[in-house]
Design a protein around this motif. Structure first.
Motif, PDB file in Angstrom:
ATOM      1  N   PRO A  61       8.083  16.866 -18.645  1.00  0.00           N
ATOM      2  CA  PRO A  61       8.940  16.017 -17.805  1.00  0.00           C
ATOM      3  C   PRO A  61       8.715  14.538 -18.130  1.00  0.00           C
ATOM      4  CG  PRO A  61       7.101  16.869 -16.535  1.00  0.00           C
ATOM      5  CD  PRO A  61       7.035  17.527 -17.890  1.00  0.00           C
ATOM      6  N   ASP A  62       9.720  13.742 -17.845  1.00  0.00           N
ATOM      7  CA  ASP A  62       9.593  12.300 -18.049  1.00  0.00           C
ATOM      8  C   ASP A  62       8.606  11.733 -17.034  1.00  0.00           C
ATOM      9  OD1 ASP A  62      11.488  12.361 -20.061  1.00  0.00           O
ATOM     10  OD2 ASP A  62      13.151  12.010 -18.660  1.00  0.00           O
ATOM     11  N   PRO A  63       7.829  10.730 -17.431  1.00  0.00           N
ATOM     12  CA  PRO A  63       6.903  10.124 -16.467  1.00  0.00           C
ATOM     13  C   PRO A  63       7.680   9.426 -15.351  1.00  0.00           C
ATOM     14  CG  PRO A  63       6.846   8.949 -18.564  1.00  0.00           C
ATOM     15  CD  PRO A  63       7.715  10.131 -18.749  1.00  0.00           C
ATOM     16  N   PRO A  64       7.099   9.368 -14.165  1.00  0.00           N
ATOM     17  CA  PRO A  64       7.820   8.764 -13.029  1.00  0.00           C
ATOM     18  C   PRO A  64       7.927   7.243 -13.178  1.00  0.00           C
ATOM     19  CG  PRO A  64       5.590   9.314 -12.392  1.00  0.00           C
ATOM     20  CD  PRO A  64       5.784   9.862 -13.780  1.00  0.00           C
ATOM     21  N   GLN A  65       8.974   6.704 -12.616  1.00  0.00           N
ATOM     22  CA  GLN A  65       9.155   5.257 -12.589  1.00  0.00           C
ATOM     23  C   GLN A  65       8.481   4.707 -11.330  1.00  0.00           C
ATOM     24  OE1 GLN A  65      10.632   3.433 -15.004  1.00  0.00           O
ATOM     25  NE2 GLN A  65      10.744   5.362 -16.123  1.00  0.00           N
ATOM     26  N   PRO A  66       7.750   3.607 -11.441  1.00  0.00           N
ATOM     27  CA  PRO A  66       7.108   3.055 -10.250  1.00  0.00           C
ATOM     28  C   PRO A  66       8.129   2.477  -9.274  1.00  0.00           C
ATOM     29  CG  PRO A  66       6.743   1.629 -12.145  1.00  0.00           C
ATOM     30  CD  PRO A  66       7.437   2.852 -12.645  1.00  0.00           C
ATOM     31  N   VAL A  67       7.730   2.404  -8.024  1.00  0.00           N
ATOM     32  CA  VAL A  67       8.579   1.806  -6.996  1.00  0.00           C
ATOM     33  C   VAL A  67       8.768   0.335  -7.347  1.00  0.00           C
ATOM     34  CG1 VAL A  67       8.688   1.180  -4.552  1.00  0.00           C
ATOM     35  CG2 VAL A  67       7.777   3.399  -5.223  1.00  0.00           C
ATOM     36  N   PRO A  68      10.003  -0.158  -7.355  1.00  0.00           N
ATOM     37  CA  PRO A  68      10.208  -1.576  -7.683  1.00  0.00           C
ATOM     38  C   PRO A  68       9.554  -2.462  -6.632  1.00  0.00           C
ATOM     39  CG  PRO A  68      12.312  -0.407  -7.515  1.00  0.00           C
ATOM     40  CD  PRO A  68      11.241   0.546  -7.123  1.00  0.00           C
ATOM     41  N   ARG A  69       8.852  -3.458  -7.108  1.00  0.00           N
ATOM     42  CA  ARG A  69       8.181  -4.393  -6.218  1.00  0.00           C
ATOM     43  C   ARG A  69       8.783  -5.779  -6.400  1.00  0.00           C
ATOM     44  NH1 ARG A  69       4.848  -0.391  -7.447  1.00  0.00           N
ATOM     45  NH2 ARG A  69       3.166   0.214  -6.096  1.00  0.00           N
ATOM     46  N   PRO A  70       8.713  -6.590  -5.360  1.00  0.00           N
ATOM     47  CA  PRO A  70       9.279  -7.936  -5.486  1.00  0.00           C
ATOM     48  C   PRO A  70       8.437  -8.782  -6.438  1.00  0.00           C
ATOM     49  CG  PRO A  70       8.134  -7.716  -3.409  1.00  0.00           C
ATOM     50  CD  PRO A  70       8.139  -6.358  -4.045  1.00  0.00           C
ATOM     51  N   LEU A 123       0.825  -1.207   0.000  1.00  0.00           N
ATOM     52  CA  LEU A 123       0.000   0.000   0.000  1.00  0.00           C
ATOM     53  C   LEU A 123       0.864   1.264   0.000  1.00  0.00           C
ATOM     54  CD1 LEU A 123      -2.821  -1.013   2.491  1.00  0.00           C
ATOM     55  CD2 LEU A 123      -3.011  -0.690   0.023  1.00  0.00           C
ATOM     56  N   LEU A 124       1.958   1.239   0.740  1.00  0.00           N
ATOM     57  CA  LEU A 124       2.861   2.379   0.766  1.00  0.00           C
ATOM     58  C   LEU A 124       3.506   2.599  -0.606  1.00  0.00           C
ATOM     59  CD1 LEU A 124       4.167   4.614   2.407  1.00  0.00           C
ATOM     60  CD2 LEU A 124       5.921   2.976   3.104  1.00  0.00           C
ATOM     61  N   ALA A 125       3.911   1.525  -1.272  1.00  0.00           N
ATOM     62  CA  ALA A 125       4.485   1.647  -2.619  1.00  0.00           C
ATOM     63  C   ALA A 125       3.447   2.202  -3.595  1.00  0.00           C
ATOM     64  CB  ALA A 125       5.003   0.299  -3.093  1.00  0.00           C
ATOM     65  N   ALA A 126       2.199   1.740  -3.486  1.00  0.00           N
ATOM     66  CA  ALA A 126       1.136   2.253  -4.361  1.00  0.00           C
ATOM     67  C   ALA A 126       0.886   3.740  -4.091  1.00  0.00           C
ATOM     68  CB  ALA A 126      -0.146   1.448  -4.161  1.00  0.00           C
ATOM     69  N   THR A 127       0.915   4.143  -2.820  1.00  0.00           N
ATOM     70  CA  THR A 127       0.717   5.547  -2.470  1.00  0.00           C
ATOM     71  C   THR A 127       1.821   6.420  -3.051  1.00  0.00           C
ATOM     72  OG1 THR A 127      -0.363   4.886  -0.411  1.00  0.00           O
ATOM     73  CG2 THR A 127       0.458   7.137  -0.531  1.00  0.00           C
ATOM     74  N   VAL A 128       3.052   5.963  -2.944  1.00  0.00           N
ATOM     75  CA  VAL A 128       4.177   6.714  -3.498  1.00  0.00           C
ATOM     76  C   VAL A 128       4.031   6.828  -5.014  1.00  0.00           C
ATOM     77  CG1 VAL A 128       6.674   6.626  -3.890  1.00  0.00           C
ATOM     78  CG2 VAL A 128       5.753   6.176  -1.618  1.00  0.00           C
ATOM     79  N   ASP A 129       3.635   5.740  -5.678  1.00  0.00           N
ATOM     80  CA  ASP A 129       3.455   5.773  -7.133  1.00  0.00           C
ATOM     81  C   ASP A 129       2.363   6.762  -7.537  1.00  0.00           C
ATOM     82  OD1 ASP A 129       5.438   3.927  -7.537  1.00  0.00           O
ATOM     83  OD2 ASP A 129       4.061   2.219  -7.774  1.00  0.00           O
ATOM     84  N   HIS A 130       1.234   6.736  -6.831  1.00  0.00           N
ATOM     85  CA  HIS A 130       0.131   7.634  -7.169  1.00  0.00           C
ATOM     86  C   HIS A 130       0.508   9.099  -6.926  1.00  0.00           C
ATOM     87  CE1 HIS A 130      -2.896   4.693  -8.194  1.00  0.00           C
ATOM     88  NE2 HIS A 130      -2.530   3.977  -7.145  1.00  0.00           N
ATOM     89  N   LEU A 131       1.227   9.352  -5.856  1.00  0.00           N
ATOM     90  CA  LEU A 131       1.669  10.718  -5.579  1.00  0.00           C
ATOM     91  C   LEU A 131       2.651  11.199  -6.656  1.00  0.00           C
ATOM     92  CD1 LEU A 131       1.586  13.141  -3.684  1.00  0.00           C
ATOM     93  CD2 LEU A 131       3.432  12.073  -2.377  1.00  0.00           C
ATOM     94  N   ALA A 132       3.542  10.334  -7.083  1.00  0.00           N
ATOM     95  CA  ALA A 132       4.494  10.704  -8.127  1.00  0.00           C
ATOM     96  C   ALA A 132       3.779  10.992  -9.445  1.00  0.00           C
ATOM     97  CB  ALA A 132       5.528   9.600  -8.313  1.00  0.00           C
ATOM     98  N   VAL A 133       2.763  10.203  -9.771  1.00  0.00           N
ATOM     99  CA  VAL A 133       2.002  10.436 -11.002  1.00  0.00           C
ATOM    100  C   VAL A 133       1.217  11.738 -10.905  1.00  0.00           C
ATOM    101  CG1 VAL A 133       0.077   9.571 -12.400  1.00  0.00           C
ATOM    102  CG2 VAL A 133       1.889   8.019 -11.684  1.00  0.00           C
TER     103      VAL A 133
END
Length: 106
Positions: free
Chosen positions: A57-66, A30-40
Motif C-alpha cells: 500500500p502507499d504510505p499515508p499522507q500526514p495531516v496538513p498542518r498550518p 497533538l491530535l494531528a500527531a496521533t492521527v499520523d502515528h496511527l496511520a503509519v
C-alpha cells in the motif's frame, strides 16, 4: 506590551503575525500527531501482512498542518537555493535562524 503579549489566539494581530498557525492549539497539534502515528502503524501492519503478490500500500499522507509566515518564507528561500523539502539521511542539518530559536523557546 503586556496587553499585546497576552492577546487571545484568535485575535487579528496573532493571525497577522502567525497566519493559520495562530488558530492551532497544542491539543490540535497533538491530535494531528496521533492521527499520523496511527496511520503509519496501520500502514506498517498492512505492509507486513500484505499478500505475497508484492502489492504494497502507499504510505499515508500526514495531516496538513498550518505554516507560519516565517516558515513559509524559509521554505521559499530553500527552494530557490535548490534545497530539498524532505530531509534524507545524507542531508546536512540546516542552520537555525535566531527568529526560529526565539519562536521555539517562546
Amino acid at each position: 506590551m503586556a496587553l499585546i503579549k497576552h492577546l487571545p489566539r484568535d485575535s487579528a494581530l496573532q493571525r497577522e503575525l502567525h497566519g493559520e498557525a495562530a488558530e492551532w492549539s497544542v491539543t490540535d497539534h497533538l491530535l494531528a500527531a496521533t492521527v499520523d502515528h496511527l496511520a503509519v502503524a496501520n500502514w506498517m501492519f498492512q505492509c507486513v501482512n500484505a499478500s505475497e503478490d508484492g502489492d504494497q500500500p502507499d504510505p499515508p499522507q500526514p495531516v496538513p498542518r498550518p505554516v507560519t509566515k516565517d516558515e513559509d518564507q524559509d521554505e521559499d528561500e530553500d527552494q530557490e537555493a535548490g534545497g530539498q523539502d524532505e530531509r534524507g539521511p545524507g542531508t546536512e542539518t540546516p542552520e537555525i535562524s535566531p527568529g526560529q530559536l526565539a519562536r521555539f523557546f517562546g
